[in-house]
Scaffold this motif. Sequence first.
Motif: not given
Length: 473
Positions: A398-409, A432-439
């Motif tokens: 849900a988060m990734l889908s919203l990020i994508s639609s939010f950017k388009l908006f 998105q960067a926080i989600y992708r960052a390693s630990g």
Amino acid sequence: MQNSKLVALLRTFDTADLRRFDDYLASPYFNKNAQLLALFRTLRALAPDFPPDKCDRFLIWETTHPGKLGSDQDIAGEMNALLRHLESFLGYERYQEESSLRELHMLEAFERRHLEKNFKLQLKRIHQGLDRQPAQNERHFLLRYQVAGIEVREMLHNQVRTYDTNLQQMVDYLDDFYLIARLRLTCELINRQSILSETYDSRLAAELMAYLRNYDHEKVPTMAAYYLVLRLLVGEATADDYPRLAQLLIQKTSAFGAESWRELFSYAQNYCIRQVKAGESSYLHELLVLYRAALETGNLLEDGVLSAWKYKNIASVGLQLREFEWVERFIHDYKSKLPDDFQENAFAYNLADLLYHRGEHEQALKNLLRVEFTDIFYSLGTRKMMLMIYFEQGATEAMLSLISSFKLFLKRNQLISEGNRQAYSNFANLVQAIYRASGTGAQRDKLVAQIAATQPLVEEAWLLENARRGYDA
């Protein structure tokens, strides 16, 4: 005719305005041309839509002048005459609202006609009214100056040769009027310069401040308040200046008049916000104190209505300070004060924000789903809050889908200002960067530094906290 200045002005008239103008135009004191009244009544029947097929100027001329041909010049002349009457009517209506101006002109008429008894009685009425008037802003002192001037003329006419206190009062009132007006304008010039990057010549600003340091401006709260605002704007404020300004706004509310009070409140509010952004978190509490006091006096309401944006800002400050019980009472108590068109939307959003801050994510989402995207700021806020909730729940899909639609908006919506577009785009990218960052600690430190360096940005504190903690699906 439909695109004429005459019809454009008539479009702004409601039913009551049209009725009063009919009375105005029907009075021989204001209008002796019966054809103008006929023209107006023909147009009034077409209000408020003024359909094009019925607004043809020649068709209307035939209706008001049966059997008589009219040239372009004849028609234009009659339309212009009616337009002049409409403009005069608006001026007359405004004059009727200004009781102090009418009282002043009556005093002047008595002085010019040398009606001494009438003059003295009217002068007494005016002074009693001014003494009862709580607001002592520049208009108050200008009126006192004008009254004193008429008194001086009356004394000269009567050849009174004794010491005339009115001359000194004229000078004092003129000084107070000028200093308040000059302070207001100087504050606005400096404020616009900082916000819009425009260049204004704020001549005499330094001299004005130097003079007021040694002037007993405390006797006039409005002057004192604008002087403090000017010090805050130019960076010359001491630690006592903001508390003194807030104290004046809270304790001397009636001394400013509604317009000046709202203007001064806006300066105080914006100063607190700037201080918070600069890391002075204590000013968040100062801002809530200011909001609470303003709500208690009713000064934040205009014609009994609280704007949806003020409603949102007040709730947001309370939530940041974790004043959950107060915020809950506020959003329920002031829901009915919101504009009808915004009421349900604003209430649903701010209730969702309260629930989110309490950690009740599912209930917050249910309320966000009730928010209709009719306002760009509530639309942006709703998407931002949903993204934060999905992140905290670990709802990756849900988060990734919203990020994508939010950017388009953000990319497509033309109503979003460039500053807001960039701030929210940066927010979505950093989530998105926080989600992708390693630990690893090094990766997190790098991301923290990136967030701290990114401007403009919304929810910086939330992003920093989650960048340090990392994403947990």
